[in-house]
Design a protein around this motif. Structure first.
Motif, short mmCIF file in Angstrom:
data_model
loop_
_atom_site.label_atom_id
_atom_site.label_comp_id
_atom_site.label_asym_id
_atom_site.label_seq_id
_atom_site.Cartn_x
_atom_site.Cartn_y
_atom_site.Cartn_z
N THR A 240 0.83 -1.20 0.00
CA THR A 240 0.00 0.00 0.00
C THR A 240 0.86 1.25 0.00
N HIS A 241 0.92 1.94 -1.14
CA HIS A 241 1.56 3.25 -1.21
C HIS A 241 0.47 4.30 -0.96
N PRO A 242 0.66 5.20 0.00
CA PRO A 242 -0.44 6.08 0.40
C PRO A 242 -0.57 7.39 -0.37
N LEU A 274 -5.04 -7.64 1.55
CA LEU A 274 -4.69 -6.88 2.75
C LEU A 274 -4.13 -5.52 2.35
N SER A 275 -4.66 -4.49 2.98
CA SER A 275 -4.19 -3.12 2.76
C SER A 275 -3.62 -2.57 4.06
N VAL A 276 -2.62 -1.69 3.95
CA VAL A 276 -1.97 -1.12 5.14
C VAL A 276 -2.01 0.41 5.05
N PRO A 277 -3.19 1.02 5.32
CA PRO A 277 -3.27 2.49 5.34
C PRO A 277 -2.36 3.12 6.38
N LEU A 278 -1.89 2.34 7.34
CA LEU A 278 -0.93 2.81 8.34
C LEU A 278 0.28 3.49 7.69
N THR A 279 0.62 3.10 6.47
CA THR A 279 1.80 3.68 5.81
C THR A 279 1.70 5.19 5.65
N ALA A 280 0.49 5.75 5.75
CA ALA A 280 0.34 7.21 5.66
C ALA A 280 1.11 7.92 6.76
N TRP A 281 1.27 7.24 7.90
CA TRP A 281 1.97 7.86 9.03
C TRP A 281 3.47 7.99 8.79
N PHE A 282 3.99 7.31 7.79
CA PHE A 282 5.41 7.44 7.47
C PHE A 282 5.71 8.70 6.66
N PHE A 283 4.67 9.40 6.20
CA PHE A 283 4.87 10.54 5.30
C PHE A 283 4.52 11.88 5.94
N GLU A 289 -2.81 15.51 10.32
CA GLU A 289 -2.72 15.33 8.87
C GLU A 289 -2.54 13.85 8.53
N ALA A 290 -1.72 13.14 9.31
CA ALA A 290 -1.49 11.72 9.05
C ALA A 290 -2.77 10.92 9.23
N SER A 291 -3.53 11.22 10.28
CA SER A 291 -4.75 10.46 10.55
C SER A 291 -5.81 10.71 9.48
N TYR A 292 -5.89 11.96 9.02
CA TYR A 292 -6.84 12.25 7.94
C TYR A 292 -6.46 11.48 6.67
N TRP A 293 -5.17 11.50 6.35
CA TRP A 293 -4.75 10.83 5.12
C TRP A 293 -4.90 9.31 5.24
N GLU A 294 -4.65 8.78 6.42
CA GLU A 294 -4.88 7.36 6.63
C GLU A 294 -6.34 7.00 6.38
N ALA A 295 -7.25 7.84 6.86
CA ALA A 295 -8.68 7.60 6.65
C ALA A 295 -9.05 7.65 5.18
N ILE A 296 -8.40 8.55 4.43
CA ILE A 296 -8.66 8.63 2.99
C ILE A 296 -8.22 7.34 2.29
N VAL A 297 -7.01 6.89 2.60
CA VAL A 297 -6.51 5.66 2.00
C VAL A 297 -7.38 4.48 2.40
#
Length: 465
Positions: A240-242, A274-283, A289-297
């Protein structure tokens, strides 16, 4: 979708209508088999040697296009995959996207227990039920086998939620796995380099395994290798690339894999995703901002076609979106969400308290019930069976009419109510006259919006004699 009609199943049943399955006819049993509400084993004659060939044929017909994999044990075990169609309106989606939120092995003991408790205790009331989270993903951040082992043990001692054990190092995974193997965790994840060791772990401990690769060719090859070795409970992670082009490529991979499994019948890749939206937190450095983007993914892949997710943020603004979207996408489009008809008591009504009427469409019922109870109006609420339709649609379609109201009054209303006045919704005003004639009750037309009931009550109750 292999089976489009119960008749296709019925042809292979004994057709004796013996009733041993609990149904009146074999056709009824066939319909419930198609809906996954009955199992083949519930037909005793079919289990005999005489029907072995037919039994195998039906089992093949009923096997879902995407393999169903179970993670965990007992009442909290989750089933993922098992889907038949690409689009919800073609049939329905059967198994909701499972949401696993992470803990990691560098947390101190108190913080670890606190986070596990937050995940386990989270709930949200939504259309008549409490939504909860599905499980916990234990991540190896330290790359220390001993720390990971201790973390897994503490998590297992704290909760009975299903687990995902996360590390690309099979030696680290095994250190935790040996303590919780009987709980059937998902081990994550075998790669092109580590597949052999993960294969042995999956077979030795009899647990499901996730395969990871950014290459669809490699991912397919891994899946074939594991299947040929006798491992059936496989989950695929195409990475999963976010953000940006990587996110677009991830989306394309998910669609390609699911289409290959269902539309093209490629069983070698027909496994849960399996998807890993958690990867948004690496960016992002900013947690908001990370939590919002994780929710989008997460939202993207809840819709297309993630069967299980690993997430991080427990902030309400993202978590509620993720969980309620799962519930929305995975309702059955063939059946409105409804509640049982009957008489509900709100607060502490007496014999002269108002009697309101509503339909059994869940969203309508809970809105009306909430508007009445939150304003502390002691009353009765008569819920009429309208096949799960809201007021306006039910009136237009004939599911809410004078005869239905009469039947509900006769079936559910008793001597607790000493008057004969009923308040119907404003959107049902056109049936008021006929309802009075058929029931002998006085009918008052209430507001169209139940939020206006408090003002309406002040002006109209008790009614004039």
């Amino acid at each position: 979708m292999k089976v489009r009609s119960p008749m296709e199943i019925y042809r292979h049943l004994p057709q004796t209508n013996c009733g041993e399955c609990g149904e009146m006819t074999c056709m009824a049993f066939a319909s419930l088999l198609k809906e996954r509400k009955k199992k083949l084993e519930e037909c005793p004659p079919l289990m005999s040697d005489e029907y072995a060939e037919q039994r195998e044929k039906i089992a093949e017909m009923l096997a879902p296009e995407i393999r169903e994999v179970e993670i965990g044990v007992g009442d909290k075990a989750v089933k993922i995959g098992g889907e038949e169609v690409l689009h919800r309106h073609e049939l329905t989606f059967f198994n909701r996207t499972a949401l696993f939120y992470d803990v990691w092995d560098t947390l101190d003991a108190d913080s670890l227990r606190e986070r596990v408790h937050k995940i386990e205790s989270w709930k949200k009331f939504y259309v008549g039920e409490f939504l909860r989270l599905n499980g916990i993903a234990v991540r190896s951040v330290s790359n220390d086998p001993e720390k990971f082992e201790e973390c897994v043990k503490k998590v297992a001692d704290t909760t009975d939620l299903p687990l995902v054990l996360c590390s690309f190092d099979p030696k680290i995974v095994e250190r935790g796995l040996k303590h919780v193997a009987e709980r059937r965790p998902l081990i994550y994840a075998a790669t092109e380099r580590s597949w052999s060791a993960f294969l042995e772990l999956s077979k030795m401990y009899e647990v499901p395994v996730a395969l990871f690769s950014q290459s669809l060719d490699v991912l397919t090859s891994l899946a074939v290798t594991f299947a040929n070795a006798g491992v059936e409970d496989i989950v695929l992670d195409p990475c999963t690339h976010p953000m940006g082009k990587g996110l677009a490529d991830t989306f394309t991979k998910f669609v390609k894999i699911r289409r290959a499994g269902i539309a093209d019948g490629r069983k070698e890749i027909a496994y849960p995703l399996l998807s890993v939206p958690l990867t948004a937190w690496f960016f992002f450095d900013d947690p908001v901002e990370a939590s919002y983007w994780e929710a989008i993914v997460a939202s993207i892949f809840i819709i297309k076609y993630a069967d299980i997710m690993i997430l991080h943020g427990l902030q309400p603004h993202s978590l509620i979106v993720e969980r309620t979207l799962v519930e929305t996408i995975y309702t059955d489009p063939r059946r409105p969400v409804s509640v049982e008809p009957g008489l509900r008591i709100i607060g502490n009504p007496d014999g002269n308290s108002p009697l309101f009427l509503t339909t059994n469409f869940a969203l309508t019922y809970y809105t009306v019930e909430s508007d009445i109870s939150s304003n502390k109006i002691d009353s009765y609420l008569l819920v009429v069976d309208t096949d799960g339709l809201g007021v306006e649609a039910a009136v237009a379609g004939g599911q809410l009419n004078a005869d239905k109201v009469k039947d509900a009054l006769e079936q559910y209303v008793d001597s607790r109510i000493e008057h004969k006045t009923i308040v119907i919704p404003g959107l049902a005003a056109r049936i008021s006259g006929e309802t009075e004639e058929k029931t002998g009750w006085k009918v008052l037309v209430g507001p169209k919006d139940s939020g206006r009931i408090p003002d309406w009550i002040d002006k109209n109750w008790p009614p004039e004699v």
